[in-house]
Design a protein around this motif. Structure first.
Motif, short mmCIF file in Angstrom:
data_model
loop_
_atom_site.label_atom_id
_atom_site.label_comp_id
_atom_site.label_asym_id
_atom_site.label_seq_id
_atom_site.Cartn_x
_atom_site.Cartn_y
_atom_site.Cartn_z
N GLY A 41 8.61 -5.79 -9.96
CA GLY A 41 8.04 -5.16 -11.15
C GLY A 41 6.59 -5.58 -11.36
O GLY A 41 5.74 -4.76 -11.71
N LEU A 42 6.31 -6.85 -11.15
CA LEU A 42 4.95 -7.35 -11.28
C LEU A 42 4.04 -6.71 -10.24
O LEU A 42 2.91 -6.31 -10.53
N SER A 43 4.54 -6.56 -9.04
CA SER A 43 3.78 -5.91 -7.97
C SER A 43 3.46 -4.45 -8.33
O SER A 43 2.36 -3.96 -8.06
N ASP A 44 4.40 -3.78 -8.94
CA ASP A 44 4.19 -2.39 -9.35
C ASP A 44 3.11 -2.29 -10.43
O ASP A 44 2.28 -1.38 -10.41
N VAL A 45 3.11 -3.23 -11.37
CA VAL A 45 2.08 -3.25 -12.41
C VAL A 45 0.72 -3.52 -11.77
O VAL A 45 -0.27 -2.86 -12.09
N ARG A 46 0.68 -4.46 -10.86
CA ARG A 46 -0.58 -4.77 -10.17
C ARG A 46 -1.12 -3.54 -9.44
O ARG A 46 -2.30 -3.22 -9.51
N ALA A 47 -0.25 -2.85 -8.71
CA ALA A 47 -0.67 -1.65 -7.99
C ALA A 47 -1.19 -0.58 -8.95
O ALA A 47 -2.18 0.11 -8.66
N ALA A 48 -0.55 -0.45 -10.10
CA ALA A 48 -0.99 0.53 -11.09
C ALA A 48 -2.35 0.16 -11.68
O ALA A 48 -3.19 1.03 -11.89
N VAL A 49 -2.58 -1.11 -11.92
CA VAL A 49 -3.89 -1.55 -12.42
C VAL A 49 -4.95 -1.30 -11.36
O VAL A 49 -6.06 -0.85 -11.68
#
Length: 104
Positions: free
Chosen positions: A87-95
């Motif tokens: 989930g953290l990786s997904d947020v990072r990719a979105a940012v």
């Protein structure tokens, strides 16, 4: 899906796809964090910062430096919780869809 019945998507057609991606990633990580059974010292910090991120995407044009700061705070707060890594990786990719850090 409801679209087959003539229903519209919840997001507008003119919405920035980066904002939609960030909204989805933040929402997913918030749900995963809420469902995570273990308590850890910085959980409240992560929850607060994810709430801030969610509020930023409501406007549709979040400030990129603020997004990056929030990402760092969330990563620092939950970075060692392996169950939340995806989930953290997904947020990072979105940012990162908003562009890389400024060059000096």
């Amino acid at each position: 899906m409801l679209r087959s019945l003539g229903q519209r998507s919840v997001t507008g057609g003119d919405e920035d796809p980066r904002v939609a991606e960030l909204r989805t990633a933040v929402s997913r990580l918030r749900r995963e964090l809420a469902a995570h059974p273990a308590d850890f010292p910085d959980r409240g910090i992560a929850e607060d910062e994810l709430a801030s991120l969610a509020a930023m995407v409501i406007t549709g044009s979040p400030e990129i430096p603020r997004l990056r700061r929030s990402l760092l705070i969330v990563a620092g707060a939950i970075g060692s919780v392996s169950a939340l890594a995806r989930g953290l990786s997904d947020v990072r990719a979105a940012v990162e869809l908003f562009g890389g850090p400024p060059r000096r």
